[in-house]
Design a protein around this motif. Structure first.
Motif, PDB file in Angstrom:
ATOM      1  N   PRO A  13      18.216   4.824  -9.665  1.00 11.64           N
ATOM      2  CA  PRO A  13      18.902   6.388 -10.431  1.00 11.64           C
ATOM      3  C   PRO A  13      19.882   6.207  -9.261  1.00 11.64           C
ATOM      4  O   PRO A  13      19.968   6.599  -8.343  1.00 11.64           O
ATOM      5  CB  PRO A  13      17.702   7.084 -10.222  1.00 11.64           C
ATOM      6  CG  PRO A  13      16.314   6.051  -9.823  1.00 11.64           C
ATOM      7  CD  PRO A  13      16.674   4.624  -9.542  1.00 11.64           C
ATOM      8  N   ASP A  14      20.853   7.340  -9.853  1.00 15.30           N
ATOM      9  CA  ASP A  14      21.824   8.212  -9.239  1.00 15.30           C
ATOM     10  C   ASP A  14      21.137   9.380  -7.848  1.00 15.30           C
ATOM     11  O   ASP A  14      20.606   9.787  -8.307  1.00 15.30           O
ATOM     12  CB  ASP A  14      22.793   8.543 -10.792  1.00 15.30           C
ATOM     13  CG  ASP A  14      22.638   9.785 -11.178  1.00 15.30           C
ATOM     14  OD1 ASP A  14      22.877  11.031 -10.257  1.00 15.30           O
ATOM     15  OD2 ASP A  14      21.729   9.691 -11.484  1.00 15.30           O
ATOM     16  N   TYR A  17      21.140  13.491  -9.695  1.00 12.29           N
ATOM     17  CA  TYR A  17      20.632  14.137 -11.256  1.00 12.29           C
ATOM     18  C   TYR A  17      19.404  12.512 -11.349  1.00 12.29           C
ATOM     19  O   TYR A  17      18.651  13.090 -12.196  1.00 12.29           O
ATOM     20  CB  TYR A  17      21.374  13.698 -12.321  1.00 12.29           C
ATOM     21  CG  TYR A  17      22.522  14.302 -12.680  1.00 12.29           C
ATOM     22  CD1 TYR A  17      22.547  15.921 -12.521  1.00 12.29           C
ATOM     23  CD2 TYR A  17      23.746  14.178 -12.415  1.00 12.29           C
ATOM     24  CE1 TYR A  17      23.163  16.964 -12.338  1.00 12.29           C
ATOM     25  CE2 TYR A  17      24.677  15.253 -12.285  1.00 12.29           C
ATOM     26  CZ  TYR A  17      24.880  16.136 -12.868  1.00 12.29           C
ATOM     27  OH  TYR A  17      25.471  16.822 -12.588  1.00 12.29           O
ATOM     28  N   GLY A  18      19.646  11.526 -10.671  1.00 11.65           N
ATOM     29  CA  GLY A  18      17.851  10.373 -10.133  1.00 11.65           C
ATOM     30  C   GLY A  18      18.217   9.484 -12.065  1.00 11.65           C
ATOM     31  O   GLY A  18      17.050   9.490 -12.222  1.00 11.65           O
ATOM     32  N   SER A  19      19.530   9.430 -12.245  1.00 11.76           N
ATOM     33  CA  SER A  19      19.461   8.745 -13.611  1.00 11.76           C
ATOM     34  C   SER A  19      20.089   7.554 -14.249  1.00 11.76           C
ATOM     35  O   SER A  19      20.728   7.248 -13.213  1.00 11.76           O
ATOM     36  CB  SER A  19      20.101   9.657 -14.473  1.00 11.76           C
ATOM     37  OG  SER A  19      19.841   9.454 -15.415  1.00 11.76           O
ATOM     38  N   LYS A  20      18.715   6.900 -14.148  1.00  5.66           N
ATOM     39  CA  LYS A  20      20.061   5.418 -14.470  1.00  5.66           C
ATOM     40  C   LYS A  20      21.243   5.351 -15.398  1.00  5.66           C
ATOM     41  O   LYS A  20      21.890   4.285 -15.081  1.00  5.66           O
ATOM     42  CB  LYS A  20      18.608   4.290 -14.973  1.00  5.66           C
ATOM     43  CG  LYS A  20      17.570   4.150 -13.925  1.00  5.66           C
ATOM     44  CD  LYS A  20      16.821   3.208 -13.870  1.00  5.66           C
ATOM     45  CE  LYS A  20      16.085   2.783 -12.817  1.00  5.66           C
ATOM     46  NZ  LYS A  20      14.437   1.908 -13.819  1.00  5.66           N
ATOM     47  N   VAL A  21      20.871   6.387 -16.732  1.00  9.29           N
ATOM     48  CA  VAL A  21      22.275   6.443 -16.988  1.00  9.29           C
ATOM     49  C   VAL A  21      23.803   6.526 -16.670  1.00  9.29           C
ATOM     50  O   VAL A  21      25.045   5.711 -16.772  1.00  9.29           O
ATOM     51  CB  VAL A  21      21.844   7.028 -18.693  1.00  9.29           C
ATOM     52  CG1 VAL A  21      23.374   7.407 -18.889  1.00  9.29           C
ATOM     53  CG2 VAL A  21      20.473   6.709 -19.469  1.00  9.29           C
ATOM     54  N   VAL A  22      23.619   7.540 -15.537  1.00  8.72           N
ATOM     55  CA  VAL A  22      24.433   8.201 -14.655  1.00  8.72           C
ATOM     56  C   VAL A  22      24.885   7.118 -14.354  1.00  8.72           C
ATOM     57  O   VAL A  22      25.968   6.569 -14.085  1.00  8.72           O
ATOM     58  CB  VAL A  22      24.254   9.475 -13.690  1.00  8.72           C
ATOM     59  CG1 VAL A  22      25.734  10.189 -13.590  1.00  8.72           C
ATOM     60  CG2 VAL A  22      23.512  10.566 -14.948  1.00  8.72           C
ATOM     61  N   THR A  23      23.919   6.493 -13.381  1.00  5.52           N
ATOM     62  CA  THR A  23      23.983   5.286 -12.474  1.00  5.52           C
ATOM     63  C   THR A  23      25.107   4.016 -13.535  1.00  5.52           C
ATOM     64  O   THR A  23      25.977   3.511 -12.752  1.00  5.52           O
ATOM     65  CB  THR A  23      23.025   5.197 -11.866  1.00  5.52           C
ATOM     66  OG1 THR A  23      22.052   5.521 -11.203  1.00  5.52           O
ATOM     67  CG2 THR A  23      23.416   3.529 -11.258  1.00  5.52           C
ATOM     68  N   VAL A  58      23.071  16.351 -17.630  1.00 10.02           N
ATOM     69  CA  VAL A  58      22.537  14.477 -18.062  1.00 10.02           C
ATOM     70  C   VAL A  58      22.205  14.494 -19.663  1.00 10.02           C
ATOM     71  O   VAL A  58      22.052  13.526 -20.021  1.00 10.02           O
ATOM     72  CB  VAL A  58      21.046  14.362 -17.114  1.00 10.02           C
ATOM     73  CG1 VAL A  58      20.713  12.934 -17.586  1.00 10.02           C
ATOM     74  CG2 VAL A  58      21.613  14.133 -15.269  1.00 10.02           C
ATOM     75  N   GLU A  59      21.202  15.684 -19.873  1.00 15.50           N
ATOM     76  CA  GLU A  59      21.409  16.435 -21.596  1.00 15.50           C
ATOM     77  C   GLU A  59      22.471  16.031 -22.599  1.00 15.50           C
ATOM     78  O   GLU A  59      22.895  15.358 -23.165  1.00 15.50           O
ATOM     79  CB  GLU A  59      21.040  17.443 -21.889  1.00 15.50           C
ATOM     80  CG  GLU A  59      19.466  17.280 -21.890  1.00 15.50           C
ATOM     81  CD  GLU A  59      18.744  18.722 -21.172  1.00 15.50           C
ATOM     82  OE1 GLU A  59      19.557  19.617 -22.062  1.00 15.50           O
ATOM     83  OE2 GLU A  59      17.927  18.876 -20.906  1.00 15.50           O
ATOM     84  N   GLU A  62      23.420  11.860 -22.651  1.00 11.77           N
ATOM     85  CA  GLU A  62      22.980  11.551 -23.600  1.00 11.77           C
ATOM     86  C   GLU A  62      22.717  11.752 -24.728  1.00 11.77           C
ATOM     87  O   GLU A  62      23.148  11.545 -25.622  1.00 11.77           O
ATOM     88  CB  GLU A  62      21.065  12.466 -23.186  1.00 11.77           C
ATOM     89  CG  GLU A  62      20.347  11.432 -22.016  1.00 11.77           C
ATOM     90  CD  GLU A  62      20.269  10.145 -22.118  1.00 11.77           C
ATOM     91  OE1 GLU A  62      20.722  10.065 -22.833  1.00 11.77           O
ATOM     92  OE2 GLU A  62      19.579  10.133 -20.708  1.00 11.77           O
TER      93      GLU A  62
END
Length: 156
Positions: A13-14, A17-23, A58-59, A62
């Motif tokens: 995760p990045d 934000y701790g999001s894999k999508v952002v990574t 992040v939302e 998404e």
């Protein structure tokens, strides 16, 4: 399928934000291994997107990606000497991959003299409003699948 299937790599995760999508988006935007540059671009763009949509960054990302994700696509299938475009449903993982790829491609093709983060922000904002090059690409894919619905019985 020939040979062995490559094992999918687990993404970290990045940092922000701790999001894999952002990574994943950062990795797609990265050129020549310059991850710090790509991180700055993506973080700036999604922060601004979050402000504009009054959501968490992040939302907001998404939401933009959900608008671009294709639910169905066409694949070539050879039957008796003829190639048919057969509509097939798209897996969740491939939907994300295609959405990110289309967004990054549209950003790279329409940059001009503007800064890259501005173009990325514009493309993501346009996607939330059902507009922009990436959204048009999704619509085009959907239209092709719709037009070739007659060949859906050839899916395997």
């Amino acid at each position: 399928m020939r040979g062995k299937q490559a094992k999918p790599r687990e993404l970290m995760p990045d940092k922000l934000y701790g999001s894999k999508v952002v990574t994943k988006l950062i990795n797609y935007m990265m050129l020549d291994g310059k991850k710090n540059v790509a991180e700055k671009l993506v973080y700036t763009a999604i922060d601004k997107l979050g402000e504009d949509l009054k959501l968490k960054p992040v939302e907001a990302l998404e939401k933009a990606l959900d608008m671009v994700k294709p639910k169905i696509e066409v694949k070539s299938r050879r039957v008796g000497g003829a190639n048919y475009q057969v509509p097939v449903p798209v897996t969740e993982e491939r939907q994300l991959t295609l959405a990110l790829r289309w967004i990054v491609d549209s950003v790279r093709s329409s940059r001009g003299s503007r800064q890259t983060w501005q173009v990325l922000h514009g493309e993501l904002l346009a996607a939330t409003q059902k507009d922009g090059a990436a959204y048009k690409k999704k619509e085009e894919t959907l239209r092709m699948a719709e037009a070739n619905r007659a060949f859906s019985h050839l899916s395997w």
